[in-house]
Enzyme design. Structure first.
Site, PDB file in Angstrom:
ATOM      1  N   GLY A   8       4.747 -10.748   7.707  1.00  0.00           N
ATOM      2  CA  GLY A   8       4.361  -9.418   7.219  1.00  0.00           C
ATOM      3  C   GLY A   8       3.434  -9.563   6.020  1.00  0.00           C
ATOM      4  N   GLY A  11       1.015  -6.718   4.674  1.00  0.00           N
ATOM      5  CA  GLY A  11       1.571  -5.437   4.234  1.00  0.00           C
ATOM      6  C   GLY A  11       1.511  -5.237   2.723  1.00  0.00           C
ATOM      7  N   GLN A  12       2.106  -4.129   2.275  1.00  0.00           N
ATOM      8  CA  GLN A  12       2.020  -3.767   0.855  1.00  0.00           C
ATOM      9  C   GLN A  12       2.553  -4.892  -0.040  1.00  0.00           C
ATOM     10  OE1 GLN A  12       4.743  -0.792  -0.574  1.00  0.00           O
ATOM     11  NE2 GLN A  12       3.562  -0.352  -2.424  1.00  0.00           N
ATOM     12  N   ASN A  53       4.069 -13.239  16.288  1.00  0.00           N
ATOM     13  CA  ASN A  53       4.862 -12.055  16.605  1.00  0.00           C
ATOM     14  C   ASN A  53       6.318 -12.411  16.330  1.00  0.00           C
ATOM     15  OD1 ASN A  53       6.281  -9.965  17.616  1.00  0.00           O
ATOM     16  ND2 ASN A  53       5.299  -9.938  19.635  1.00  0.00           N
ATOM     17  N   TYR A 142      15.711   3.424   9.845  1.00  0.00           N
ATOM     18  CA  TYR A 142      15.314   2.394   8.858  1.00  0.00           C
ATOM     19  C   TYR A 142      16.541   1.952   8.053  1.00  0.00           C
ATOM     20  CZ  TYR A 142      13.005   0.669   4.549  1.00  0.00           C
ATOM     21  OH  TYR A 142      12.597  -0.061   3.460  1.00  0.00           O
ATOM     22  N   LYS A 146      18.532  -1.571   7.868  1.00  0.00           N
ATOM     23  CA  LYS A 146      18.668  -2.309   6.601  1.00  0.00           C
ATOM     24  C   LYS A 146      20.125  -2.704   6.354  1.00  0.00           C
ATOM     25  CE  LYS A 146      14.490  -2.896   5.376  1.00  0.00           C
ATOM     26  NZ  LYS A 146      13.984  -4.268   5.572  1.00  0.00           N
ATOM     27  N   ILE A 172       8.223   0.961  -4.091  1.00  0.00           N
ATOM     28  CA  ILE A 172       7.383  -0.026  -4.782  1.00  0.00           C
ATOM     29  C   ILE A 172       5.985   0.571  -4.987  1.00  0.00           C
ATOM     30  CG2 ILE A 172       6.414  -2.361  -4.736  1.00  0.00           C
ATOM     31  CD1 ILE A 172       9.458  -2.405  -4.824  1.00  0.00           C
TER      32      ILE A 172
HETATM   33  N1  SER Z   1       9.675   2.584   0.289  1.00  0.00           N
HETATM   34  C1  SER Z   1      10.604   2.696   1.388  1.00  0.00           C
HETATM   35  C2  SER Z   1      10.433   3.965   2.113  1.00  0.00           C
HETATM   36  O1  SER Z   1      10.111   4.934   1.480  1.00  0.00           O
HETATM   37  C3  SER Z   1      12.002   2.629   0.882  1.00  0.00           C
HETATM   38  O2  SER Z   1      12.443   1.332   0.925  1.00  0.00           O
HETATM   39  O3  SER Z   1      10.656   4.011   3.285  1.00  0.00           O
END
Ligand code: SER
Length: 317
Positions: A8, A11-12, A53, A142, A146, A172
């Site tokens: 990843g 990504g950010q 992948n 999500y 987690k 973040i």
């Molecule tokens: N930044 C994430 C979100 O907003 C939270 O972990 O989905």
């Protein structure tokens, strides 16, 4: 950590973690992988990279063996709001990746960092000073992935000795790569729009308090946790970590110290609002502070000063 794999990496977090790790552990010891989104040119040129992948075990296995990897930073995830649009896909990506990382680290007896999130909490969790150990019944796919990832990490540690560790990251805030599909994304966009338009329409209502952290603290916390003395860790997956908690009004006021004419308007997105309402207002991160010395450097004001300076420069280019 000798040979590190970052999955990843486009990504950010990944796009900033790779150069951060390369500076500490050496360019050739940090392999950056990407899948659909290409890697930024600097990351391709500054060290090894591979297209992987990670939802396919073989693809991951190959790169781990080839580069003699002993530690993976697993940053692949479909974030909270985007996940609600296609829960089956979100579950597959989030879980298959974590599972494959754990399996391969079991074989090579390695270490794994997988971020969890404030999204691992839910509406029945205490919202203020959310404890490290508390009720976790999230209502997003999500968040469910987690929590499952946290439990799997501890399971692989207890059953197979995999050195799995993680953090429950708050939102973040960063200025290199934009986040995509999260509920906390507004706190990044607000800086770009304040500089560009002097105006921002927020998709969460005033009064929505959420934990947040500036990227330099997020990067340092990941490395400090992975370098922490294992004998001191009572928890592993995952630690609450936070640096600040604010609502849209408070971040807007911080921005107005630099851009006094900044105007904040609201047009709440009902899906994002419902998600944000089910997450903590502010977490208690004393377990991280006590077990491995976590301490954030940036607060809202110092972050805002740095964001305005960096984003202004970026937008001028
Ligand atoms: N930044 C994430 C979100 O907003 C939270 O972990 O989905």
């Amino acid at each position: 950590m000798k040979n590190i794999l970052v999955i990843g990496a486009a990504g950010q977090i990944g796009s900033e973690l790779v150069p951060y790790l390369r500076k500490i552990y050496g360019d050739n010891h940090v392999v950056a992988t990407y899948n659909h989104t290409p890697l930024p040119q600097e990351l391709m040129e500054s060290g090894p990279s591979a297209k992987v992948n990670a939802t396919e075990g073989n693809s991951l296995n190959e790169v781990v063996r080839k580069h003699n990897i002993d530690t993976i930073f697993n940053l692949v995830a479909v974030l909270s709001a985007k996940g609600e649009a296609n829960p089956a896909n979100s579950w597959k990506i989030n879980m298959d990746t974590t599972f494959n990382c754990l399996e391969i680290m079991k074989e090579v007896k390695g270490a794994l960092f997988t971020p969890s999130s404030i999204g691992a909490f839910g509406p029945t969790t205490p919202l203020d000073h959310t404890p490290q150990d508390t009720i976790m019944r999230p209502t997003t796919i999500y968040g469910i992935s987690k929590v499952a990832g946290e439990l799997l990490g501890d399971y692989y540690y207890l059953k197979y000795g995999v050195d799995a560790r993680g953090l429950r990251y708050p939102g973040i805030i960063s200025n290199v790569t934009l986040p995509g599909g999260g509920t906390t994304d507004y706190a990044v966009e607000i800086y770009y729009e304040a500089i560009k338009q002097k105006k921002y329409t927020c998709n969460l209502p005033a009064g929505t308090f959420l934990d947040m952290m500036y990227m330099p603290d997020a990067l340092r916390s990941a490395v400090e946790l992975m370098e922490a003395d294992p004998s001191k860790l009572i928890h592993r997956n995952c630690f609450n970590v936070t640096a600040m908690s604010f609502d849209p009004e408070i971040i807007a006021a911080a921005i107005r110290k630099y851009i006094p004419e900044f105007v904040l308007e609201y047009n709440p997105d009902p899906i994002k609002k419902a998600i944000a309402d089910s997450w903590p207002n502010s977490m208690d991160d004393s377990a991280a502070r006590n077990e491995w010395g976590w301490k954030p450097e940036y607060d809202l004001d110092s972050m805002t000063r740095d964001m305005i300076e960096k984003v202004s420069l970026k937008l001028k280019k």
